[in-house]
Write an enzyme that holds these catalytic residues in place. Sequence first.
Site, PDB file in Angstrom:
ATOM      1  N   GLN A   1      -1.508 -30.049   4.765  1.00  0.00           N
ATOM      2  CA  GLN A   1      -2.618 -28.713   4.537  1.00  0.00           C
ATOM      3  C   GLN A   1      -3.452 -29.007   5.697  1.00  0.00           C
ATOM      4  OE1 GLN A   1      -5.789 -27.702   1.758  1.00  0.00           O
ATOM      5  NE2 GLN A   1      -4.176 -26.110   1.050  1.00  0.00           N
TER       6      GLN A   1
ATOM      7  N   TYR B   1     -12.873 -21.508   2.742  1.00  0.00           N
ATOM      8  CA  TYR B   1     -13.157 -22.391   3.718  1.00  0.00           C
ATOM      9  C   TYR B   1     -12.903 -21.228   5.040  1.00  0.00           C
ATOM     10  CZ  TYR B   1     -12.602 -26.214   0.810  1.00  0.00           C
ATOM     11  OH  TYR B   1     -12.927 -27.089  -0.312  1.00  0.00           O
TER      12      TYR B   1
ATOM     13  N   ARG C   1      -2.100 -20.526   2.709  1.00  0.00           N
ATOM     14  CA  ARG C   1      -2.837 -20.554   1.392  1.00  0.00           C
ATOM     15  C   ARG C   1      -3.715 -19.390   1.218  1.00  0.00           C
ATOM     16  NH1 ARG C   1      -5.365 -24.676  -3.096  1.00  0.00           N
ATOM     17  NH2 ARG C   1      -3.799 -24.353  -4.672  1.00  0.00           N
TER      18      ARG C   1
ATOM     19  N   GLY D   1      -1.779 -28.949 -10.006  1.00  0.00           N
ATOM     20  CA  GLY D   1      -2.917 -29.869  -9.570  1.00  0.00           C
ATOM     21  C   GLY D   1      -3.004 -30.711 -10.584  1.00  0.00           C
ATOM     22  N   ARG D   2      -3.815 -30.295 -11.848  1.00  0.00           N
ATOM     23  CA  ARG D   2      -4.124 -31.346 -12.996  1.00  0.00           C
ATOM     24  C   ARG D   2      -3.049 -31.729 -13.575  1.00  0.00           C
ATOM     25  NH1 ARG D   2      -7.513 -26.584 -15.948  1.00  0.00           N
ATOM     26  NH2 ARG D   2      -6.269 -25.359 -14.646  1.00  0.00           N
TER      27      ARG D   2
END
Length: 370
Positions: free
Chosen positions: A103, A183, A231, A323-324
């Site tokens: 990424q 971002y 993304r 993710g988690r």
Amino acid sequence: MSVSTLLDPAALGQLRLTNRLAVAPMTRVSATADGLATTRMADYYGDFAAGGFGLVITEGVYTDRAYAQGYLFQPGLADDIQGEAWRPVVERVHASGGRIVAQLMHAGAISQGNRHRPISKGPSAVQPRGVQMSIYRGEGLYRLPAELSLAELDEVVGGFASSAVRAKEAGFDGVEIHGANGYLLDQFLTDYTNQRTDGYGGSLERRLRICVETILAVRQAVGSDFTIGYRVSLGKVNDFTHKWGGGEVEAAAIFQTLSAAPLDYLHTTEFEAWQSAFGEGPSLAALARHHGTVPVIANGSLHSPVQAVGMIARGEADLVSLGRGALTHANWPHRLRDGQVLEAFDRALLSPVADLANADRLRGVPHGVA
């Protein structure tokens, strides 16, 4: 639809995957101070592939030695030495039958740790909302950024393209351009952070211009046979409740424009992927799949197999990223296959610092850091 659907093969462009399960990009601030990937990082990413994930997407990797770096100890692809440091990581993932995508990220105005520059720069000199993230060694308000010049924008785009080439040379199977979570590319898309009056600000088309130019530059640099993803999110790390002002109409234009740039996949992320994007109606992933022309990876609280399968069953996504769930069980796909218990996420893994050393201390794992 059975949970076994998650274990069916999938494809992103020319990239063939053993299943529909991906590891989501998660900032781990565990590289060396000068941005080199480490042997501990090879263990970390390799464990996901060994645990059955078909695709591993790295944490955000900074793309130039100017204003791209967002966090201290963030890995980079900004020079050839950093590129070579990723090679053992890629080899570990491939050795276990997985595929890995880098990424590519430019932090822009919300950079909170950059060893290359003492200031941050973004689309406009606008104070970022929120406060820096302590789990990534930040403290207090974000710095007031300076505005990027047109020449510096060319350098930003060039940084993404050259980093993509280094990723390909290091053996990565693709790259994902980080256009989400507040971002830099997302800052250009967002009306309140982009106050420019030149060709990169104002209308939606102009706010998307840098995003499209980045995709085109990366594609030209790596060729047609290398997978490129992008993304997208509504919420940001410093503004959880943000929504696009134009609602579904704006979403349609965004996803049509991005997927035509051209891309091989879109990766949407929200706190709960299945929830309506704008209070009622489709989820963000569903909008991407309906209005875009490429496969969609959905991310957001999909560590429940029922929710993950639901996204695919309803036609809202082609793959899901965890993710988690992945942090809790690096072998989540194997546990799903074998009917084993999937435990709840322990937030202590990311506190006080969300690095691999903290997670190792919590779990008592005897890993080195070199």
